[in-house]
Design a protein around this motif. Structure first.
Motif: not given
Length: 602
Positions: A294, A276, A327, A273, A270
Motif C-alpha cells: 500500500e 496488484d 496516491s 492498486r 481507488s
C-alpha cells in the motif's frame, strides 16, 4: 502485435532528474516512426502541461515500438517510461519489475548522481540487464572518459558496454537500439499457464472508466474474460484489451511477455492498486507477483478555497483529480480562519506542488494550503499509540507519554569543495552522519539520518544553492525516533489563528515563531489600534511583534497654551483606542497566509 515471444523486448529508462529520459523516448518514437513528424512534439510521453513546463515526468507511460533490426527480424520493443523524482519511487519500482532490462542514462556533463545509484540498485534488485548509456554527447562540456571511469568505479558496470549518444540530435540512437535487442533478454513466461499480470499503472478515461496498464507474465488476457484482482478479490469482465501506440491500440488479446492495457468498466481508480496482480476468476494463478504494498502518504496539508463559495467546486475538483492519482488521499476539514476545506495526504513535497498546480490550472481554482506537516506517532499515558498529522488535533501535552517523528536516510553526492558547507547544513537540520565514501578525488558520498520534517521546507533549495547545483540528493524513509514535540500557536490580537498552528521541534520553536511573526507583521495592514502578533507554546509566549497603530494628531488644534490641555486630549484618544481594540477585529489578508507558508525561514 508480435506473436513470437522471443522477438519481444521489455525495457525502461532510468536516470537522475534532468538526464534526458523523456528526450530519449522521443527519439525512439521518431526513429521507428511510431509518430510522424507532423504530430510530433517534445516530451511526447509527458501528457500533462506541468510535466512539459517543469521538464519532469510525474505519471509513468508505456509505449510499444516496432523495430526492424539489421539482422532482418521484426522486434517489438515495449518502453515503460518511469518518473525520476524520489517522491514517486514506488511507481518506479513497479515499472522496473515489468521489464527485463533497463537503460541507465547518465549525463555526460554531470556524471553519476545520487538517484542514478539508487535507481540502479532498484534495477539490480529486480535482476534486470542494465545497459549504461552516456547522454548529451553533443555538448562541448561532455567528458566521456570521466563518465566511463565513474561507470566502472561507482557503478561497477562494464564501461565498454556503454553507448555514447545524444538524445537531442539522434547521435548513436541506431546503435543503441541494436544493442538493446542484443543485450536485453526476451521475456520468460508460459502462455499456456493461467493468466498472471502485474498492474504497474492506471489512468482514468472519462468515457470508458479506468484504463489499467499491465505486464503479462503468464497466460493470456482477452476480451470477455472474467478476471479478479488478488489484493482485494474484486471481480470484473474485460471489455477491451490492447497495446500502447501513443494512443490505445485495440488488439483483442495480450499474451505472456506483452505490455498492454485492458478496460473492464471500473469506475473508481481507488479500486485499482499499482503492484496488484490480475488473474482469471475461474482459473487463478497460484501466487501473486511479489512486491505489492500500500502506498502511504508522508506529507499532510489542508487545502482551502480562497473564496468560500468555491467549496463545492474544490470538492468536485479533488474527486476528479483522485481519479487520475490514486496516491492522493483526502478527508473533510474545517478551520475557524479559512472555513471548510480538505485535509490531504501526499507522497512528498513535489507531489503536493503538482496537486496544487493541477487544481489551479485544470480547474481554475484559487486555493490556499496550510503549512505541510509530517505524520507523528504519539503514545499516551495509557500506553496507546496513534498517529497525528493535523496540529489542530494535538492533545494536551500532559496526556502524552512520548512523541516520535519519522526519520529518513539521506544520500548526498557532492564535489568535495562543498563538503564542509553541506555537513553544516545537515547538522543544522538535526542530521546524524552515518557514513562517508570518497567516490574519487573530486566527489564524495555522505549518508545522514535526519527528521523528515526538517527536509520538507527549504532543505533541497539550500543544498542546491550552497553546492551551486552540483550536489544531488536522494532519500528513503527510515522508521520513527523519539522527539521533543510542541504545538506552536499564532495569536493575533490575543486570538488564536488555527490555520497557522504548526507542530514543531521544541528547540526550534523560538526561531520558527519569530520568523512567522515577522512575516505577518509585514503583511497585515495597520489598524486604528495596536495589534500584537504572538507565537505561543501552551501559555508561554516565545516570540512577539507589534503592529503600531495609525495615529491622528489630535493635539494639532492646540497651539501654545497649557500642556494639560494636550494631555487631556491624548488621554481621551487613548481611551478611544482601548475601546476600539476591545471591539475591533483584525482581518487576515490572504497574502499573509501565503507569506507564512511559502518558506520556513528566509
Amino acid at each position: 502485435m508480435n506473436s513470437d515471444q522471443s522477438k519481444i523486448r521489455n525495457f525502461c529508462i532510468i536516470a537522475h532528474i534532468d538526464h534526458g529520459k523523456s528526450t530519449l523516448a522521443d527519439r525512439f518514437l521518431q526513429k521507428t516512426e511510431v509518430v510522424n513528424d507532423r504530430n510530433f512534439q517534445n516530451q511526447m510521453l509527458d501528457s500533462m502541461d506541468i510535466e512539459r513546463e517543469r521538464g519532469i515526468t510525474i505519471k509513468s507511460q508505456a509505449v510499444t515500438i516496432p523495430f526492424h533490426s539489421k539482422d532482418g527480424n521484426e522486434y517489438e520493443l515495449n518502453l515503460v517510461d518511469t518518473p525520476g523524482h524520489v517522491d514517486f519511487s514506488y511507481e518506479v519500482s513497479r515499472a522496473i519489475s515489468s521489464c527485463e532490462g533497463a537503460l541507465l542514462l547518465i549525463d555526460a556533463t554531470q556524471g553519476v548522481e545520487a538517484q542514478t545509484l539508487s535507481n540502479m540498485f532498484m534495477a539490480m534488485e529486480h535482476d534486470l540487464e542494465i545497459i549504461p548509456v552516456i547522454n548529451k554527447m553533443d555538448l562541448p562540456s561532455a567528458d566521456l572518459e570521466r563518465v566511463k571511469h565513474q561507470i566502472e568505479h561507482d557503478l561497477g558496470l562494464d564501461s565498454e558496454m556503454a553507448f555514447p549518444i545524444s538524445a537531442k540530435t539522434g547521435l548513436g540512437i541506431d546503435e543503441l537500439m541494436e544493442g538493446l535487442v542484443e543485450w536485453i533478454p526476451a521475456p520468460s513466461g508460459e502462455r499456456s499457464n493461467p493468466p498472471k499480470a502485474l498492474i504497474f499503472d492506471s489512468h482514468y478515461d472519462p468515457y470508458r472508466g479506468v484504463v489499467i496498464h499491465v505486464r503479462m507474465f503468464d497466460g493470456e488476457l482477452k476480451e470477455g474474460d472474467e478476471i479478479k484482482f488478488m489484493s482485494n478479490n474484486a471481480e470484473y469482465k474485460v471489455e477491451d484489451v490492447g497495446v500502447f501506440k501513443i494512443g490505445l491500440d485495440k488488439t483483442g488479446k495480450i499474451q505472456a511477455g506483452d505490455v498492454g492495457y485492458f478496460i473492464a468498466g471500473i469506475k473508481n481508480i481507488s479500486d485499482v492498486r499499482v503492484g496488484d496482480t490480475v488473474t482469471s476468476k475461474k482459473n487463478p494463478c497460484s501466487e501473486p507477483c511479489e512486491g505489492f504494498r500500500e502506498v502511504k502518504p508522508v506529507v499532510f496539508s489542508s487545502i482551502y478555497p480562497i473564496d468560500t463559495n468555491q467549496y463545492q467546486e474544490l470538492h468536485t475538483a479533488i474527486d476528479k483529480l483522485k481519479l487520475n492519482d490514486a496516491s492522493l488521499i483526502y478527508e473533510k476539514d474545517s478551520s475557524a480562519a479559512l472555513g471548510f476545506g480538505f485535509r490531504c495526504g501526499f507522497l512528498g513535497l513535489l507531489h503536493l506542488e503538482v496537486v496544487q498546480a493541477r487544481l489551479e490550472r485544470e480547474f481554475g481554482l484559487n486555493i490556499v494550503l496550510t503549512s505541510p506537516s509530517v505524520r507523528y506517532r504519539l503514545t499516551n499515558m495509557k500506553g496507546e499509540t496513534y498517529y497525528l498529522d493535523n496540529p489542530a488535533e494535538y492533545p494536551d501535552p500532559g496526556s502524552i507519554e512520548k512523541a516520535e517523528e519519522p526519520y529518513i536516510k539521506a544520500a548526498i553526492i557532492t564535489p568535495t569543495d562543498y563538503l564542509g558547507n553541506i555537513m553544516t547544513l545537515c547538522m543544522n537540520k538535526r542530521g546524524i552522519q552515518q557514513e562517508m565514501n570518497y567516490l574519487d578525488e573530486k566527489r564524495v558520498e555522505i549518508f545522514y539520518e535526519m527528521p523528515l520534517a526538517e527536509v520538507l521546507f527549504d532543505f533541497y533549495d539550500k543544498l542546491k544553492s550552497i553546492s551551486r547545483g552540483y550536489a544531488s540528493f536522494d532519500y528513503e524513509l527510515h522508521g520513527f525516533k523519539e522527539t521533543s514535540l510542541a504545538k506552536l500557536d499564532i495569536l493575533l490580537n490575543g486570538e488564536v489563528v488555527d490555520a497557522l498552528s504548526q507542530l514543531v521541534f521544541k528547540d526550534n520553536a523560538h526561531e520558527r515563531g519569530k520568523s512567522v511573526c515577522k512575516k505577518l507583521k509585514g503583511e497585515i495592514p495597520r489598524q486604528q489600534f495596536k495589534i500584537p502578533i504572538q507565537a505561543a507554546i501552551g501559555n508561554t509566549i516565545v516570540a512577539r511583534e507589534t503592529i503600531s497603530a495609525l495615529r491622528k494628531d489630535v493635539t494639532a488644534k492646540c497651539y501654545g497654551g497649557d500642556i494639560t490641555r494636550k494631555k487631556k486630549l491624548l488621554e481621551k484618544q487613548k481611551e478611544g483606542k482601548k475601546r476600539m481594540k476591545m471591539v475591533g477585529n483584525v482581518e487576515l489578508p490572504q497574502e499573509a497566509f501565503l507569506a507564512v507558508l511559502r518558506t520556513d525561514e528566509d
